[in-house]
Design a protein around this motif. Sequence first.
Motif, mmCIF file in Angstrom:
data_model
loop_
_atom_site.group_PDB
_atom_site.id
_atom_site.type_symbol
_atom_site.label_atom_id
_atom_site.label_comp_id
_atom_site.label_asym_id
_atom_site.label_seq_id
_atom_site.Cartn_x
_atom_site.Cartn_y
_atom_site.Cartn_z
ATOM 1 N N TYR A 35 0.853 -1.189 0.000
ATOM 2 C CA TYR A 35 0.000 0.000 0.000
ATOM 3 C C TYR A 35 0.885 1.233 0.000
ATOM 4 O O TYR A 35 1.914 1.267 0.676
ATOM 5 N N PHE A 36 0.486 2.248 -0.753
ATOM 6 C CA PHE A 36 1.209 3.504 -0.985
ATOM 7 C C PHE A 36 2.354 3.287 -1.979
ATOM 8 O O PHE A 36 3.062 2.289 -1.921
ATOM 9 N N GLY A 37 2.507 4.243 -2.874
ATOM 10 C CA GLY A 37 3.559 4.159 -3.872
ATOM 11 C C GLY A 37 3.436 2.928 -4.744
ATOM 12 O O GLY A 37 4.436 2.274 -5.064
ATOM 13 N N ASN A 125 -13.649 6.104 2.147
ATOM 14 C CA ASN A 125 -12.789 6.794 1.181
ATOM 15 C C ASN A 125 -11.572 7.448 1.833
ATOM 16 O O ASN A 125 -10.894 8.260 1.203
ATOM 17 N N TYR A 126 -11.280 7.069 3.058
ATOM 18 C CA TYR A 126 -10.169 7.667 3.796
ATOM 19 C C TYR A 126 -8.836 7.396 3.090
ATOM 20 O O TYR A 126 -8.512 6.260 2.745
ATOM 21 N N VAL A 127 -8.061 8.455 2.867
ATOM 22 C CA VAL A 127 -6.736 8.376 2.230
ATOM 23 C C VAL A 127 -6.802 7.448 1.010
ATOM 24 O O VAL A 127 -6.009 6.528 0.848
ATOM 25 N N PHE A 138 -8.901 12.957 3.557
ATOM 26 C CA PHE A 138 -9.607 12.102 4.511
ATOM 27 C C PHE A 138 -10.886 11.509 3.929
ATOM 28 O O PHE A 138 -11.526 10.674 4.561
ATOM 29 N N GLY A 139 -11.313 11.953 2.744
ATOM 30 C CA GLY A 139 -12.470 11.347 2.096
ATOM 31 C C GLY A 139 -13.787 11.630 2.773
ATOM 32 O O GLY A 139 -14.715 10.830 2.683
ATOM 33 N N THR A 140 -13.886 12.785 3.437
ATOM 34 C CA THR A 140 -15.135 13.127 4.112
ATOM 35 C C THR A 140 -16.065 13.850 3.158
ATOM 36 O O THR A 140 -15.695 14.242 2.050
ATOM 37 N N ALA A 141 -17.293 14.057 3.607
ATOM 38 C CA ALA A 141 -18.297 14.723 2.773
ATOM 39 C C ALA A 141 -18.043 16.222 2.656
ATOM 40 O O ALA A 141 -18.641 16.891 1.828
ATOM 41 N N SER A 142 -17.131 16.738 3.476
ATOM 42 C CA SER A 142 -16.934 18.185 3.529
ATOM 43 C C SER A 142 -15.782 18.640 2.647
ATOM 44 O O SER A 142 -14.898 19.365 3.075
ATOM 45 N N GLY A 143 -15.738 18.130 1.425
ATOM 46 C CA GLY A 143 -14.809 18.672 0.459
ATOM 47 C C GLY A 143 -13.489 17.962 0.355
ATOM 48 O O GLY A 143 -12.568 18.467 -0.262
ATOM 49 N N ALA A 144 -13.335 16.778 0.948
ATOM 50 C CA ALA A 144 -12.077 16.061 0.861
ATOM 51 C C ALA A 144 -12.067 15.161 -0.361
ATOM 52 O O ALA A 144 -13.074 14.982 -1.035
ATOM 53 N N ALA A 145 -10.889 14.560 -0.591
ATOM 54 C CA ALA A 145 -10.755 13.696 -1.765
ATOM 55 C C ALA A 145 -11.617 12.460 -1.625
ATOM 56 O O ALA A 145 -11.921 12.002 -0.540
ATOM 57 N N GLY A 146 -12.010 11.881 -2.746
ATOM 58 C CA GLY A 146 -12.781 10.637 -2.721
ATOM 59 C C GLY A 146 -14.225 10.871 -3.115
ATOM 60 O O GLY A 146 -14.660 11.980 -3.401
ATOM 61 N N SER A 147 -14.989 9.812 -3.130
ATOM 62 C CA SER A 147 -16.400 9.896 -3.477
ATOM 63 C C SER A 147 -17.174 10.538 -2.343
ATOM 64 O O SER A 147 -16.726 10.560 -1.197
#
Length: 413
Positions: A35-37, A125-127, A138-147
């Motif tokens: 995981y990562f890279g 959707n975290y990281v 962090f993949g949260t609903a408040s504008g972070a990366a992810g769905s």
Amino acid sequence: MKIEAIETLRLDDHPNLLWVRVRTDEGLTGLGETYFGAGRCEADIHDRIAPILLGQDASRIEFLNMKMQPYTGFTGSGAEVRALAAVDVALWDLAGKAAGRPLCDLLGGRTRESIQVYNTCAGPNYVSKTSAVRPDNFGTASGAAGSPAGSPAGSPAGRQTHEDLEAFLHHPEELAASLMEMGIFSMKIWPLDLAAGAADGMDISTADLKKGVAPFEKIRAAHGDKMRLKAELHGLWSLNAAKKIAAALEPLDMDWIEDPVWMDRTREVAELARATRAPLAGGETLASLGQFEALINDGNIGTPILDVVWAGGVTAARKVAALAEARSRPISFHDCSGPVTLAVSTHLALSLRNVREQEIARGFYYAWYQDFVDQLPPIKNGMITVPDGPGLGMDLVPGLETRADATYRISKT
């Protein structure tokens, strides 16, 4: 049992994950993961590791682990060591399949049939898009990366999701109650990552400290000592700031404070351990035996944490566990990454005497983990065990390499 091919697979939908399959001339296949890279690990596997392994006897795991050790990058969990770890896990999976026995039964047998879990309170959707462990990923609903919250990437509509990061920020006492309903009485959260001071870690304001400690206080107020509480600090803080945070958390009877400072700074870890009554844990980003020996003996860490697919695989994990046992310390295995990582960690947790709990992220487990493997380690009433079957007891679901977003490579004799 000669190695005749090494395959790698990664998906654009989950760009941090890399799977490895080692194929033999006897028709057996071992599965590994890191995981990562993912792209860098993939390159190292095909450019450096495959020429070492192809044509070798897959059962000589210790020898092959030694041969895969890189000249540079060997002291940390860089791409070379993560690549090695993924292949090492696949070799151990092969060993179990060749013997017709679950991996844990090859590692000295089981010390228990199942082990309690603790929940790392991430959402599905975290990281999930890059390796950056920071609020905008962090993949949260408040504008972070992810769905958007409630629709994890690649998961079927209608599946139950657990937005546990949103929950610990906004209604932590309800989150704790929902975990206890599942039989889970240990949880880890990281509200202090959102403090303004976390940007450089040099200090934390009184206001941010109070805000960051509040979720722990709300859980204690609602549920007393029923829930074991762990604080994740992600190595963001200076020693002085970490001392302030530890002092604020002490009255809450923490199960541990994780990665309060960088874990390779063992003098700072030791000084913090002397300054607080709260137990300290950490080490998942370390890899070499020397680093873990220093963390345990010089840093006086209460619980060393190792990521099996970052730190050299099963071969390395068993040795680090022995270092911890020699100092009467438990060891914990990290999982907030992928389904193979959880499976191999659970096999180790059942076989080793000095493991207290196995980490899970239910936001991953009940969402996308099940999209990629044919079976997961079963969890029931807060206890986890290994899947049925030899080796890890799992394989990738068929056809992943034909997906439009798949990158598949093979090196063979």
